[in-house]
Scaffold this motif. Sequence first.
Motif, PDB file in Angstrom:
ATOM      1  N   UNK A 377       0.849  -1.190   0.000  1.00 40.81           N
ATOM      2  CA  UNK A 377       0.000   0.000   0.000  1.00 40.81           C
ATOM      3  C   UNK A 377       0.878   1.231   0.000  1.00 40.81           C
ATOM      4  N   UNK A 378       0.366   2.316  -0.519  1.00 46.99           N
ATOM      5  CA  UNK A 378       1.151   3.545  -0.632  1.00 46.99           C
ATOM      6  C   UNK A 378       0.917   4.487   0.542  1.00 46.99           C
ATOM      7  N   UNK A 379      -0.109   4.248   1.358  1.00 44.44           N
ATOM      8  CA  UNK A 379      -0.460   5.196   2.419  1.00 44.44           C
ATOM      9  C   UNK A 379      -0.213   4.605   3.800  1.00 44.44           C
ATOM     10  N   UNK A 380       0.962   4.046   4.005  1.00 46.56           N
ATOM     11  CA  UNK A 380       1.262   3.352   5.259  1.00 46.56           C
ATOM     12  C   UNK A 380       1.280   4.293   6.464  1.00 46.56           C
ATOM     13  N   UNK A 381       1.554   5.556   6.267  1.00 45.77           N
ATOM     14  CA  UNK A 381       1.680   6.488   7.390  1.00 45.77           C
ATOM     15  C   UNK A 381       0.379   7.226   7.717  1.00 45.77           C
ATOM     16  N   UNK A 382      -0.692   6.943   6.962  1.00 48.57           N
ATOM     17  CA  UNK A 382      -1.925   7.704   7.129  1.00 48.57           C
ATOM     18  C   UNK A 382      -2.497   7.612   8.540  1.00 48.57           C
ATOM     19  N   UNK A 383      -2.520   6.402   9.093  1.00 45.27           N
ATOM     20  CA  UNK A 383      -3.143   6.189  10.402  1.00 45.27           C
ATOM     21  C   UNK A 383      -2.124   5.988  11.518  1.00 45.27           C
ATOM     22  N   UNK A 384      -0.901   6.482  11.292  1.00 45.99           N
ATOM     23  CA  UNK A 384       0.168   6.303  12.278  1.00 45.99           C
ATOM     24  C   UNK A 384       0.669   7.669  12.730  1.00 45.99           C
ATOM     25  N   UNK A 385       0.807   7.830  14.033  1.00 47.27           N
ATOM     26  CA  UNK A 385       1.372   9.079  14.559  1.00 47.27           C
ATOM     27  C   UNK A 385       2.893   9.007  14.512  1.00 47.27           C
ATOM     28  N   UNK A 386       3.508  10.057  13.959  1.00 48.78           N
ATOM     29  CA  UNK A 386       4.963  10.062  13.861  1.00 48.78           C
ATOM     30  C   UNK A 386       5.484  11.490  13.906  1.00 48.78           C
ATOM     31  N   UNK A 387       6.774  11.583  14.145  1.00 47.04           N
ATOM     32  CA  UNK A 387       7.441  12.878  14.184  1.00 47.04           C
ATOM     33  C   UNK A 387       8.843  12.721  13.618  1.00 47.04           C
ATOM     34  N   UNK A 388       9.563  13.820  13.521  1.00 47.70           N
ATOM     35  CA  UNK A 388      10.950  13.781  13.060  1.00 47.70           C
ATOM     36  C   UNK A 388      11.873  14.230  14.182  1.00 47.70           C
ATOM     37  N   UNK A 389      13.048  13.591  14.236  1.00 50.65           N
ATOM     38  CA  UNK A 389      14.059  13.983  15.208  1.00 50.65           C
ATOM     39  C   UNK A 389      15.170  14.735  14.488  1.00 50.65           C
ATOM     40  N   UNK A 390      16.382  14.539  14.921  1.00 49.35           N
ATOM     41  CA  UNK A 390      17.508  15.357  14.443  1.00 49.35           C
ATOM     42  C   UNK A 390      17.867  15.138  12.984  1.00 49.35           C
ATOM     43  N   UNK A 391      17.640  13.926  12.467  1.00 51.34           N
ATOM     44  CA  UNK A 391      18.116  13.602  11.121  1.00 51.34           C
ATOM     45  C   UNK A 391      16.987  13.420  10.112  1.00 51.34           C
ATOM     46  N   UNK A 392      15.801  13.889  10.447  1.00 53.18           N
ATOM     47  CA  UNK A 392      14.735  14.046   9.466  1.00 53.18           C
ATOM     48  C   UNK A 392      14.017  12.798   9.019  1.00 53.18           C
ATOM     49  N   UNK A 393      14.199  11.674   9.728  1.00 52.58           N
ATOM     50  CA  UNK A 393      13.482  10.464   9.324  1.00 52.58           C
ATOM     51  C   UNK A 393      12.285  10.258  10.253  1.00 52.58           C
ATOM     52  N   UNK A 394      11.235   9.585   9.789  1.00 51.75           N
ATOM     53  CA  UNK A 394      10.037   9.402  10.631  1.00 51.75           C
ATOM     54  C   UNK A 394      10.321   8.544  11.857  1.00 51.75           C
ATOM     55  N   UNK A 395       9.831   8.995  12.991  1.00 46.56           N
ATOM     56  CA  UNK A 395       9.904   8.249  14.251  1.00 46.56           C
ATOM     57  C   UNK A 395       8.471   7.907  14.658  1.00 46.56           C
ATOM     58  N   UNK A 396       8.152   6.612  14.732  1.00 51.68           N
ATOM     59  CA  UNK A 396       6.799   6.212  15.095  1.00 51.68           C
ATOM     60  C   UNK A 396       6.581   6.435  16.582  1.00 51.68           C
ATOM     61  N   UNK A 397       5.565   7.194  16.923  1.00 53.13           N
ATOM     62  CA  UNK A 397       5.264   7.473  18.317  1.00 53.13           C
ATOM     63  C   UNK A 397       4.604   6.259  18.980  1.00 53.13           C
ATOM     64  N   UNK A 398       4.765   6.163  20.283  1.00 50.08           N
ATOM     65  CA  UNK A 398       4.144   5.111  21.089  1.00 50.08           C
ATOM     66  C   UNK A 398       4.749   3.740  20.851  1.00 50.08           C
ATOM     67  N   UNK A 399       5.905   3.671  20.184  1.00 50.34           N
ATOM     68  CA  UNK A 399       6.572   2.384  19.993  1.00 50.34           C
ATOM     69  C   UNK A 399       7.252   1.963  21.289  1.00 50.34           C
ATOM     70  N   UNK A 400       7.646   0.690  21.358  1.00 49.84           N
ATOM     71  CA  UNK A 400       8.354   0.209  22.535  1.00 49.84           C
ATOM     72  C   UNK A 400       9.759   0.779  22.592  1.00 49.84           C
ATOM     73  N   UNK A 401      10.325   1.052  21.413  1.00 49.73           N
ATOM     74  CA  UNK A 401      11.652   1.645  21.348  1.00 49.73           C
ATOM     75  C   UNK A 401      11.900   2.273  19.994  1.00 49.73           C
ATOM     76  N   UNK A 402      12.750   3.292  19.950  1.00 49.67           N
ATOM     77  CA  UNK A 402      13.128   3.956  18.690  1.00 49.67           C
ATOM     78  C   UNK A 402      14.637   4.173  18.674  1.00 49.67           C
ATOM     79  N   UNK A 403      15.269   3.901  17.538  1.00 52.18           N
ATOM     80  CA  UNK A 403      16.690   4.165  17.329  1.00 52.18           C
ATOM     81  C   UNK A 403      16.834   5.028  16.083  1.00 52.18           C
ATOM     82  N   UNK A 404      17.349   6.219  16.226  1.00 51.77           N
ATOM     83  CA  UNK A 404      17.646   7.055  15.064  1.00 51.77           C
ATOM     84  C   UNK A 404      19.108   6.838  14.698  1.00 51.77           C
ATOM     85  N   UNK A 405      19.380   6.535  13.432  1.00 50.42           N
ATOM     86  CA  UNK A 405      20.718   6.098  13.025  1.00 50.42           C
ATOM     87  C   UNK A 405      21.171   6.771  11.738  1.00 50.42           C
ATOM     88  N   UNK A 406      22.473   6.916  11.600  1.00 49.58           N
ATOM     89  CA  UNK A 406      23.115   7.286  10.346  1.00 49.58           C
ATOM     90  C   UNK A 406      23.664   6.019   9.697  1.00 49.58           C
TER      91      UNK A 406
END
Length: 453
Positions: A377-406
């Motif tokens: 599907x093309x609209x995977x982010x439609x019903x998901x809450x997310x934000x951006x951190x320092x490096x501009x990639x989507x971070x899914x909110x309410x997850x058990x854990x998030x790792x932002x990486x280069x």
Amino acid sequence: MTSRFTGFDGIKLAADVGGDPGDPAVLLLPAFGQTRAAWARAAKALIAAGRYVVTVDLRGHGESDWSPEHRYELGDIVEDVATIVAQMPSRPAVVGAGLGGLAALTAIGEHPGPKPLASALVLVDAAPSMVPEGLGRTSALMTVDAPGFTSVEEAAAVIAEYLPDRHHVDIGEVQRHLRRSDDGRFRWHIDPAYQGFKADSAMRWAAQQRFALAAAALDIPVLFVHGDSSAKIDQSSIDASRELIPYAEFADIEGVGDAIIGDRNDAFDSVILDFLERVVPRPGPRPQSGLEPRLLRDAMGCFATGVTVITTTGLNGEPVGFTANSFASVSLDPPLVLFCVKRESSSGAALRACGSFAVNILHIGQQAISSCFSARTEDRFTDVDWEKWDHGVPILLDAMGNFECLIREIHDGGDHLIVVGLVKRVYFDPARDPLLFLQGKYRRVHVAREDLV
């Protein structure tokens, strides 16, 4: 499947039977006042683990026959256990709660020899020496229904009064242990003439001596399981059991009083399965030869993993994400992680162009998110809450854990690319339970918070 076993005096005993008769057998015996329904979830877990499981209603209980002669003494139950074992396809591991466990202990201990009745014994809320007051409380509960209850809810309220350690009383579970009498009132699913091993029995001392002699004669693996706040098992009970059976194992389930079954099935099942896998292992299947893709995939599926969603930013700035369970830690210093992505996937090009990504670890309530990000599907982010951190990639909110990486390196991995990332920022919530994936299916496990201490 419901079956009928024959007791020692010809009485018919109702039983649930499941699994392959060629697998190691397990006999489950309920406590006084319980029916075999108390073991339903444990039986299901044992069958799924490759065991042949027989769960029996004690005589005078549930759907088993009532004795015309009111034969409900301890010796009658003991002989029933020996007779049931003789009708099983192989020597079972016997798991018994309360009276069922004490009868099993006695039957096995009183039938010594080069080939004991059972391959192993698990005693739940049962021991050769038990706390009289705790036994009395249970006996009083099971005899309080002489006039009957007007409803299942009334019976549940009585349980809550007699067993204050039960933080939650499952109405459905209570109903399974009740029968509706001809007068329309609810009573426990046992013969009113049943005396069982009650706290005020004149045979108490003789019975305890019998238990002690039987325990001392055991020569099979033994596990005692009880709640850490049980009213029937205290430290003196445990010490006495250790003296009689020095090699026995003991497991106490934290945060549970009496009637472990139904309170903490997850912990209870795992303790029994761990014990049986060690002392009565199930023979493994013959190895399958060859390396066909389907065979290899099925074999890899035996490795349980967590579930993640990998996110990055596309060539036109759009959010990109896909489900992956091929995620692993590589190094703590420097902090490196990796995941794999299909070589022909469009996400591979987006990752190379962006140079950064996020790993979002899903918790037990996010199976729908995993399914969404693995669908075409093309609209995977439609019903998901997310934000951006320092490096501009989507971070899914309410997850058990998030790792932002280069992205540090991308390696050839056959039909996949192995992406190694340098972790720059982390968030995690240890109070969550993880979403798991095993053998092609989502799985769930409850991690008791006290187990993390």
